[in-house]
Design a protein around this motif. Structure first.
Motif, PDB file in Angstrom:
ATOM      1  N   MET A 218     -11.887   1.816 -23.443  1.00 50.56           N
ATOM      2  CA  MET A 218     -12.439   3.019 -22.824  1.00 50.56           C
ATOM      3  C   MET A 218     -13.340   2.644 -21.645  1.00 50.56           C
ATOM      4  O   MET A 218     -14.199   1.768 -21.767  1.00 50.56           O
ATOM      5  CB  MET A 218     -13.238   3.825 -23.848  1.00 50.56           C
ATOM      6  CG  MET A 218     -13.771   5.142 -23.325  1.00 50.56           C
ATOM      7  SD  MET A 218     -14.633   6.069 -24.627  1.00 50.56           S
ATOM      8  CE  MET A 218     -15.178   7.474 -23.684  1.00 50.56           C
ATOM      9  N   LYS A 219     -13.107   3.287 -20.493  1.00 55.00           N
ATOM     10  CA  LYS A 219     -13.881   2.974 -19.296  1.00 55.00           C
ATOM     11  C   LYS A 219     -15.348   3.371 -19.464  1.00 55.00           C
ATOM     12  O   LYS A 219     -15.660   4.442 -19.966  1.00 55.00           O
ATOM     13  CB  LYS A 219     -13.296   3.733 -18.102  1.00 55.00           C
ATOM     14  CG  LYS A 219     -14.059   3.511 -16.820  1.00 55.00           C
ATOM     15  CD  LYS A 219     -13.592   4.458 -15.726  1.00 55.00           C
ATOM     16  CE  LYS A 219     -14.481   4.341 -14.502  1.00 55.00           C
ATOM     17  NZ  LYS A 219     -14.140   5.343 -13.481  1.00 55.00           N
ATOM     18  N   LYS A 220     -16.240   2.488 -19.030  1.00 56.76           N
ATOM     19  CA  LYS A 220     -17.667   2.783 -19.070  1.00 56.76           C
ATOM     20  C   LYS A 220     -18.009   3.753 -17.942  1.00 56.76           C
ATOM     21  O   LYS A 220     -17.699   3.517 -16.781  1.00 56.76           O
ATOM     22  CB  LYS A 220     -18.484   1.505 -18.934  1.00 56.76           C
ATOM     23  CG  LYS A 220     -19.994   1.742 -18.991  1.00 56.76           C
ATOM     24  CD  LYS A 220     -20.734   0.426 -18.948  1.00 56.76           C
ATOM     25  CE  LYS A 220     -22.238   0.641 -18.905  1.00 56.76           C
ATOM     26  NZ  LYS A 220     -22.738   1.361 -20.078  1.00 56.76           N
ATOM     27  N   ILE A 221     -18.648   4.850 -18.305  1.00 58.84           N
ATOM     28  CA  ILE A 221     -19.036   5.870 -17.332  1.00 58.84           C
ATOM     29  C   ILE A 221     -20.256   5.396 -16.558  1.00 58.84           C
ATOM     30  O   ILE A 221     -21.249   4.927 -17.138  1.00 58.84           O
ATOM     31  CB  ILE A 221     -19.338   7.209 -18.023  1.00 58.84           C
ATOM     32  CG1 ILE A 221     -18.103   7.697 -18.794  1.00 58.84           C
ATOM     33  CG2 ILE A 221     -19.767   8.264 -17.007  1.00 58.84           C
ATOM     34  CD1 ILE A 221     -16.889   7.945 -17.926  1.00 58.84           C
ATOM     35  N   THR A 222     -20.207   5.533 -15.227  1.00 60.97           N
ATOM     36  CA  THR A 222     -21.328   5.139 -14.367  1.00 60.97           C
ATOM     37  C   THR A 222     -21.886   6.362 -13.657  1.00 60.97           C
ATOM     38  O   THR A 222     -21.296   7.455 -13.687  1.00 60.97           O
ATOM     39  CB  THR A 222     -20.871   4.117 -13.315  1.00 60.97           C
ATOM     40  OG1 THR A 222     -19.960   4.778 -12.404  1.00 60.97           O
ATOM     41  CG2 THR A 222     -20.158   2.938 -13.973  1.00 60.97           C
ATOM     42  N   ILE A 223     -23.010   6.170 -12.974  1.00 57.98           N
ATOM     43  CA  ILE A 223     -23.593   7.307 -12.233  1.00 57.98           C
ATOM     44  C   ILE A 223     -22.692   7.701 -11.066  1.00 57.98           C
ATOM     45  O   ILE A 223     -22.743   8.843 -10.608  1.00 57.98           O
ATOM     46  CB  ILE A 223     -25.034   7.002 -11.757  1.00 57.98           C
ATOM     47  CG1 ILE A 223     -25.076   5.817 -10.796  1.00 57.98           C
ATOM     48  CG2 ILE A 223     -25.957   6.767 -12.938  1.00 57.98           C
ATOM     49  CD1 ILE A 223     -26.449   5.612 -10.170  1.00 57.98           C
ATOM     50  N   LYS A 224     -21.847   6.784 -10.594  1.00 57.51           N
ATOM     51  CA  LYS A 224     -20.893   7.121  -9.529  1.00 57.51           C
ATOM     52  C   LYS A 224     -19.880   8.144 -10.049  1.00 57.51           C
ATOM     53  O   LYS A 224     -19.525   9.098  -9.335  1.00 57.51           O
ATOM     54  CB  LYS A 224     -20.170   5.863  -9.057  1.00 57.51           C
ATOM     55  CG  LYS A 224     -19.200   6.118  -7.901  1.00 57.51           C
ATOM     56  CD  LYS A 224     -18.548   4.818  -7.443  1.00 57.51           C
ATOM     57  CE  LYS A 224     -17.555   5.077  -6.299  1.00 57.51           C
ATOM     58  NZ  LYS A 224     -16.911   3.834  -5.835  1.00 57.51           N
ATOM     59  N   ASP A 225     -19.439   7.982 -11.304  1.00 58.15           N
ATOM     60  CA  ASP A 225     -18.508   8.933 -11.906  1.00 58.15           C
ATOM     61  C   ASP A 225     -19.153  10.314 -12.027  1.00 58.15           C
ATOM     62  O   ASP A 225     -18.511  11.339 -11.765  1.00 58.15           O
ATOM     63  CB  ASP A 225     -18.072   8.450 -13.290  1.00 58.15           C
ATOM     64  CG  ASP A 225     -17.312   7.138 -13.235  1.00 58.15           C
ATOM     65  OD1 ASP A 225     -16.445   7.002 -12.353  1.00 58.15           O
ATOM     66  OD2 ASP A 225     -17.607   6.252 -14.058  1.00 58.15           O
ATOM     67  N   ILE A 226     -20.418  10.330 -12.406  1.00 55.81           N
ATOM     68  CA  ILE A 226     -21.137  11.604 -12.546  1.00 55.81           C
ATOM     69  C   ILE A 226     -21.275  12.267 -11.178  1.00 55.81           C
ATOM     70  O   ILE A 226     -21.095  13.477 -11.029  1.00 55.81           O
ATOM     71  CB  ILE A 226     -22.522  11.378 -13.190  1.00 55.81           C
ATOM     72  CG1 ILE A 226     -22.357  10.811 -14.590  1.00 55.81           C
ATOM     73  CG2 ILE A 226     -23.314  12.685 -13.242  1.00 55.81           C
ATOM     74  CD1 ILE A 226     -23.655  10.359 -15.227  1.00 55.81           C
ATOM     75  N   ALA A 227     -21.597  11.461 -10.161  1.00 57.62           N
ATOM     76  CA  ALA A 227     -21.770  11.995  -8.800  1.00 57.62           C
ATOM     77  C   ALA A 227     -20.477  12.628  -8.293  1.00 57.62           C
ATOM     78  O   ALA A 227     -20.497  13.716  -7.694  1.00 57.62           O
ATOM     79  CB  ALA A 227     -22.228  10.880  -7.868  1.00 57.62           C
TER      80      ALA A 227
ATOM     81  N   GLU B 101     -17.963  13.832 -10.102  1.00 56.79           N
ATOM     82  CA  GLU B 101     -17.655  15.029 -10.891  1.00 56.79           C
ATOM     83  C   GLU B 101     -18.571  16.197 -10.514  1.00 56.79           C
ATOM     84  O   GLU B 101     -18.135  17.352 -10.431  1.00 56.79           O
ATOM     85  CB  GLU B 101     -17.809  14.703 -12.389  1.00 56.79           C
ATOM     86  CG  GLU B 101     -17.554  15.872 -13.318  1.00 56.79           C
ATOM     87  CD  GLU B 101     -16.087  16.093 -13.623  1.00 56.79           C
ATOM     88  OE1 GLU B 101     -15.761  17.162 -14.178  1.00 56.79           O
ATOM     89  OE2 GLU B 101     -15.270  15.215 -13.297  1.00 56.79           O
ATOM     90  N   ALA B 102     -19.831  15.895 -10.282  1.00 52.72           N
ATOM     91  CA  ALA B 102     -20.803  16.950  -9.968  1.00 52.72           C
ATOM     92  C   ALA B 102     -20.827  17.292  -8.481  1.00 52.72           C
ATOM     93  O   ALA B 102     -21.499  18.237  -8.066  1.00 52.72           O
ATOM     94  CB  ALA B 102     -22.196  16.511 -10.416  1.00 52.72           C
ATOM     95  N   LYS B 103     -20.136  16.459  -7.683  1.00 55.63           N
ATOM     96  CA  LYS B 103     -20.082  16.654  -6.232  1.00 55.63           C
ATOM     97  C   LYS B 103     -21.487  16.592  -5.604  1.00 55.63           C
ATOM     98  O   LYS B 103     -21.892  17.447  -4.811  1.00 55.63           O
ATOM     99  CB  LYS B 103     -19.408  17.990  -5.877  1.00 55.63           C
ATOM    100  CG  LYS B 103     -17.930  18.034  -6.285  1.00 55.63           C
ATOM    101  CD  LYS B 103     -17.292  19.343  -5.889  1.00 55.63           C
ATOM    102  CE  LYS B 103     -15.785  19.336  -6.105  1.00 55.63           C
ATOM    103  NZ  LYS B 103     -15.371  19.031  -7.481  1.00 55.63           N
ATOM    104  N   VAL B 104     -22.207  15.553  -5.999  1.00 55.59           N
ATOM    105  CA  VAL B 104     -23.521  15.285  -5.419  1.00 55.59           C
ATOM    106  C   VAL B 104     -23.582  13.799  -5.098  1.00 55.59           C
ATOM    107  O   VAL B 104     -22.678  13.030  -5.445  1.00 55.59           O
ATOM    108  CB  VAL B 104     -24.677  15.672  -6.375  1.00 55.59           C
ATOM    109  CG1 VAL B 104     -24.669  17.172  -6.663  1.00 55.59           C
ATOM    110  CG2 VAL B 104     -24.583  14.869  -7.677  1.00 55.59           C
ATOM    111  N   SER B 105     -24.662  13.377  -4.456  1.00 54.97           N
ATOM    112  CA  SER B 105     -24.804  11.967  -4.107  1.00 54.97           C
ATOM    113  C   SER B 105     -25.208  11.135  -5.321  1.00 54.97           C
ATOM    114  O   SER B 105     -25.767  11.652  -6.305  1.00 54.97           O
ATOM    115  CB  SER B 105     -25.851  11.790  -3.007  1.00 54.97           C
ATOM    116  OG  SER B 105     -27.143  12.090  -3.514  1.00 54.97           O
ATOM    117  N   ILE B 106     -24.928   9.839  -5.214  1.00 55.20           N
ATOM    118  CA  ILE B 106     -25.326   8.922  -6.295  1.00 55.20           C
ATOM    119  C   ILE B 106     -26.845   8.910  -6.459  1.00 55.20           C
ATOM    120  O   ILE B 106     -27.362   8.876  -7.577  1.00 55.20           O
ATOM    121  CB  ILE B 106     -24.806   7.495  -6.003  1.00 55.20           C
ATOM    122  CG1 ILE B 106     -23.277   7.472  -6.092  1.00 55.20           C
ATOM    123  CG2 ILE B 106     -25.406   6.489  -6.974  1.00 55.20           C
ATOM    124  CD1 ILE B 106     -22.663   6.142  -5.696  1.00 55.20           C
TER     125      ILE B 106
END
Length: 336
Positions: free
Chosen positions: A1-10, A12-17
């Motif tokens: 399973m891929k480790k989720i990073t803050i880049k993935d969250i950014a 998905e949320a369409k915001v900056s890292i």
């Protein structure tokens, strides 16, 4: 399973890292990020089941989001139940808990504090041993958040959450007196800790008020003695002091030793002897007859201790030292 990073969250949320980083490090409002964006980032992080890198976070913030919990004996049901609630409360707030048992050994207690300091835990919840006052003073000087539970040092200005031990013992003794018991024994240990002193004082005051007090009815068991030695001491005490019609044990492990002693002596509970013990235990409920207890408010103590610790960890300069007494509950079963 891929480790989720803050880049993935950014993404998905369409915001900056950087926006994600600020929000996840509780700096969103400080950086003037709107509440709507903060909420969106938090929801995406939860949806993706994001788990922060604790080591990286610790290096960046100086915080480990961990709590050191030092108790007397994690195998004792009272302390294990207390630890479970503390862990549950801490988990809700995103904190881990490291457990340690002292065995009521002062040197070991001090070593555990030093080890947890080296592990850089953010705060301490401690059931202190008899000579740990200086070590706790040291934590205070280091400005480490600390809360004491179950026991405390009367002259020390540190938050604590404990049961009202005096009231619990006083009420239990009064109950036995009202039930017609006149020769009531009290079994304590030799630790000298404040909670044990208060339990004994509650018993003594209730007996004196009723004109029934006899110093010979108090047994002090050596704290560090093994269970067989405790059982033998209890047998000797009750064989020497004939006519005892009730007993109050100041801790569950003493009560358990007492039940084994009474079995050896062929004493019938409650026909020959009424029994009440501090701190509930599975065995007390399963015993025939079931054993009456003074139940500690474990949930209330644990929840309040975590809340007080969080107040200190959030603002180490502006927090109120609280000394909290929680009332116990006398649970009457078949042993009276």
């Amino acid at each position: 399973m891929k480790k989720i990073t803050i880049k993935d969250i950014a993404m998905e949320a369409k915001v900056s890292i950087s926006t994600v980083s600020f929000v996840l490090n509780d700096k969103g409002e400080k950086m003037n990020i709107s509440k709507a964006v903060i909420k969106k980032v938090q929801e995406v992080a939860e949806k993706l089941q994001y788990r922060p890198n604790m080591i990286a976070s610790s290096l960046r913030t100086g915080k480990t989001r961990s709590i050191g919990l030092i108790v007397e004996d994690i195998s004792n049901q009272f302390f294990s139940d207390l630890a479970r609630v503390i862990e549950d409360e801490a988990k809700k707030l995103g904190y881990r808990v490291f457990y340690c048992s002292t065995g009521n050994d002062d040197d070991r207690s001090d070593e555990l504090i030093q080890s947890l300091l080296q592990a850089n835990v953010d705060g301490f919840i401690i059931t202190p041993t008899e000579k740990l006052e200086k070590s706790i003073d040291h934590l205070i000087k280091l400005k480490k958040p600390v809360v004491l539970i179950d026991r405390y040092f009367p002259g020390q200005n540190v938050s604590h959450v404990v049961m009202d031990n005096y009231e619990g013992s006083y009420s239990a003794t009064q109950f036995l007196i009202k039930k017609g018991r006149r020769s009531i024994a009290f079994v304590n240990n030799t630790s000298g800790m404040i909670q044990m002193q208060l339990r004994e004082k509650g018993y003594v005051d209730a007996m004196k008020e009723a004109g029934l007090y006899q110093e010979s009815l108090i047994l002090h068991l050596e704290y560090h003695s093994n269970e067989d030695a405790k059982i033998a001491a209890i047998v000797h005490f009750f064989e020497t002091n004939t006519g005892i019609d009730a007993v109050l044990f100041s801790a569950n492990y003493m009560g358990l030793a007492g039940l084994q002693a009474f079995r050896k002596m062929d004493l019938e509970i409650p026909k020959d002897l009424s029994v009440i013990s501090f701190d509930d235990h599975y065995s007390f409920r399963l015993h025939t007859p079931s054993i009456s207890v003074i139940e500690q408010p474990i949930d209330a103590i644990a929840v309040k201790a975590v809340a007080l610790l969080m107040d200190q960890m959030i603002d180490s300069r502006d927090f109120v030292i609280e000394k909290v007494l929680q009332k116990g509950k006398l649970l009457i079963r078949e042993s009276v």
